[in-house]
Write an enzyme that holds these catalytic residues in place. Sequence first.
Site, mmCIF file in Angstrom:
data_model
loop_
_atom_site.group_PDB
_atom_site.id
_atom_site.type_symbol
_atom_site.label_atom_id
_atom_site.label_comp_id
_atom_site.label_asym_id
_atom_site.label_seq_id
_atom_site.Cartn_x
_atom_site.Cartn_y
_atom_site.Cartn_z
ATOM 1 N N GLN A 84 0.863 -1.199 0.000
ATOM 2 C CA GLN A 84 0.000 0.000 0.000
ATOM 3 C C GLN A 84 0.893 1.241 0.000
ATOM 4 O O GLN A 84 2.109 1.154 0.255
ATOM 5 C CB GLN A 84 -0.873 0.002 1.260
ATOM 6 C CG GLN A 84 -0.068 -0.109 2.555
ATOM 7 C CD GLN A 84 -0.817 -0.822 3.663
ATOM 8 O OE1 GLN A 84 -2.046 -0.869 3.703
ATOM 9 N NE2 GLN A 84 -0.058 -1.412 4.575
ATOM 10 N N HIS B 98 -8.139 2.801 20.292
ATOM 11 C CA HIS B 98 -7.200 1.881 20.951
ATOM 12 C C HIS B 98 -7.657 1.502 22.356
ATOM 13 O O HIS B 98 -7.446 0.381 22.802
ATOM 14 C CB HIS B 98 -5.793 2.481 20.947
ATOM 15 C CG HIS B 98 -5.216 2.577 19.552
ATOM 16 N ND1 HIS B 98 -4.696 3.741 19.025
ATOM 17 C CD2 HIS B 98 -5.144 1.665 18.553
ATOM 18 C CE1 HIS B 98 -4.305 3.514 17.780
ATOM 19 N NE2 HIS B 98 -4.561 2.270 17.463
ATOM 20 N N ASP C 154 0.672 0.375 13.755
ATOM 21 C CA ASP C 154 1.016 1.638 14.419
ATOM 22 C C ASP C 154 1.352 1.396 15.890
ATOM 23 O O ASP C 154 1.927 2.255 16.553
ATOM 24 C CB ASP C 154 -0.168 2.614 14.309
ATOM 25 C CG ASP C 154 -1.465 1.959 14.779
ATOM 26 O OD1 ASP C 154 -2.180 1.400 13.927
ATOM 27 O OD2 ASP C 154 -1.725 1.976 15.997
ATOM 28 N N GLU D 80 1.922 -7.857 11.729
ATOM 29 C CA GLU D 80 1.627 -6.765 10.779
ATOM 30 C C GLU D 80 2.293 -7.117 9.454
ATOM 31 O O GLU D 80 3.489 -7.422 9.416
ATOM 32 C CB GLU D 80 2.183 -5.456 11.348
ATOM 33 C CG GLU D 80 2.343 -4.322 10.339
ATOM 34 C CD GLU D 80 1.035 -3.890 9.662
ATOM 35 O OE1 GLU D 80 0.093 -3.523 10.391
ATOM 36 O OE2 GLU D 80 0.972 -3.942 8.420
ATOM 37 N N ASP E 89 1.888 -12.102 7.083
ATOM 38 C CA ASP E 89 0.454 -12.085 6.797
ATOM 39 C C ASP E 89 -0.283 -12.754 7.956
ATOM 40 O O ASP E 89 -0.008 -13.912 8.265
ATOM 41 C CB ASP E 89 0.218 -12.856 5.481
ATOM 42 C CG ASP E 89 -1.243 -12.844 5.063
ATOM 43 O OD1 ASP E 89 -1.523 -13.137 3.887
ATOM 44 O OD2 ASP E 89 -2.111 -12.517 5.903
ATOM 45 N N GLY E 90 -1.195 -12.041 8.551
ATOM 46 C CA GLY E 90 -1.921 -12.584 9.705
ATOM 47 C C GLY E 90 -2.730 -13.830 9.354
ATOM 48 O O GLY E 90 -2.915 -14.716 10.183
ATOM 49 N N ASP F 78 -6.968 -5.852 14.317
ATOM 50 C CA ASP F 78 -6.854 -4.399 14.140
ATOM 51 C C ASP F 78 -6.457 -4.133 12.696
ATOM 52 O O ASP F 78 -5.322 -3.718 12.397
ATOM 53 C CB ASP F 78 -5.808 -3.858 15.126
ATOM 54 C CG ASP F 78 -5.635 -2.358 15.016
ATOM 55 O OD1 ASP F 78 -4.716 -1.831 15.675
ATOM 56 O OD2 ASP F 78 -6.403 -1.720 14.268
ATOM 57 N N ASP G 62 -9.692 -1.880 6.164
ATOM 58 C CA ASP G 62 -10.944 -2.389 5.576
ATOM 59 C C ASP G 62 -10.621 -3.596 4.695
ATOM 60 O O ASP G 62 -9.477 -3.775 4.273
ATOM 61 C CB ASP G 62 -11.585 -1.275 4.730
ATOM 62 C CG ASP G 62 -11.937 -0.054 5.584
ATOM 63 O OD1 ASP G 62 -12.070 1.046 5.025
ATOM 64 O OD2 ASP G 62 -12.030 -0.219 6.824
#
Length: 298
Positions: free
Chosen positions: A39, A70, A94, A114, A145-146, A163, A166
């Site tokens: 991204q 959070h 983050d 993440e 990759d989760g 978390d 979209d």
Amino acid sequence: METQNKLTPDMWVTEKHKDSTAMSFRLKQVLFSEQSPFQHVCVVETEALGKLLLNDGMTMVSEADEFVYHEMIAHVPLFAHPDPKRVLVIGGGDAGTAREVLRHKNIEKCTMVEIDEAVVRACREHIPSVSCALVDPRLSVIIDDGVKYVAQTQEKFDVILIDSTDPIGPAQPLFGEDFYKNIASCLAPGGIVVSQAESVFHGKELQESLLKILRKIFKHLYLYNYSNLTYPGGLWSFSFASQNTTPFPKELIKKIHNSHFSFRYYNPNIHYGSFALPNFQWEQFQGLLDTPAFLPSI
Ligand code: SAM
């Protein structure tokens, strides 16, 4: 994306939602702008909201309102669980979620998976108020990759927090049935999974499809709301799912009180009240959700 690469001070950064609504923030300066394999990652300083992380032009985290998201993603399940020790965060690069999780001293380990190291690097460098937990020795950051991680890990977790962005690109499978079947097998007995569950205003279909999947897999399923400044529509939700833990243990208020934590958004009334859904949302999803025990059965 094009404009993202050409952001200059005194410009406005605009997040469009479904090309029908938009929200703009006036910039002071651009702090980070990089196209990662996943991204476009951008950190800007805004006139009104402090520093802002955008992934592919979508607001992720702003210094002005990140405490809402959070605190609500972390403390609702962590105070609901009888004795959480091991937490898994999927996404959350983050590290704001990890920061709130690690305020709980009984947490022995928080694993954050993440997919994009550029997000972690950008926030470590430019939004330390959010990413400060990255130095906590109890935090293990895995850049992966989760979806793959939960399919392969043998570890069990007391609380799992999704978390994620979209359901676009790498986040798409994080809203799928196979992913949540693997999540269920990663939960220790009494485990809870809380997920970023979009907005009933802008993402009713998304919210419904996620709840339908969770309903098939988990015995207990709730939705709880929060409102913040930066996410389109302002009324957003988390899902709360578990095989045998509800959000309302009888010792909840005592636990929150005894934590001596100071919060900027969360409190016992918010904990309970966030599960009381507005009529238009409750009518939409009541067939999928448990009725919160404290609500008089209508
Ligand atoms: N609070 C924000 C929200 O509600 O949109 C999300 C914050 S966090 C920045 C979202 C993160 O999920 C992004 O950094 C993104 O790279 C990560 N992500 C997306 N798909 C992923 C996947 N399959 N595995 C791990 N992380 C993923």
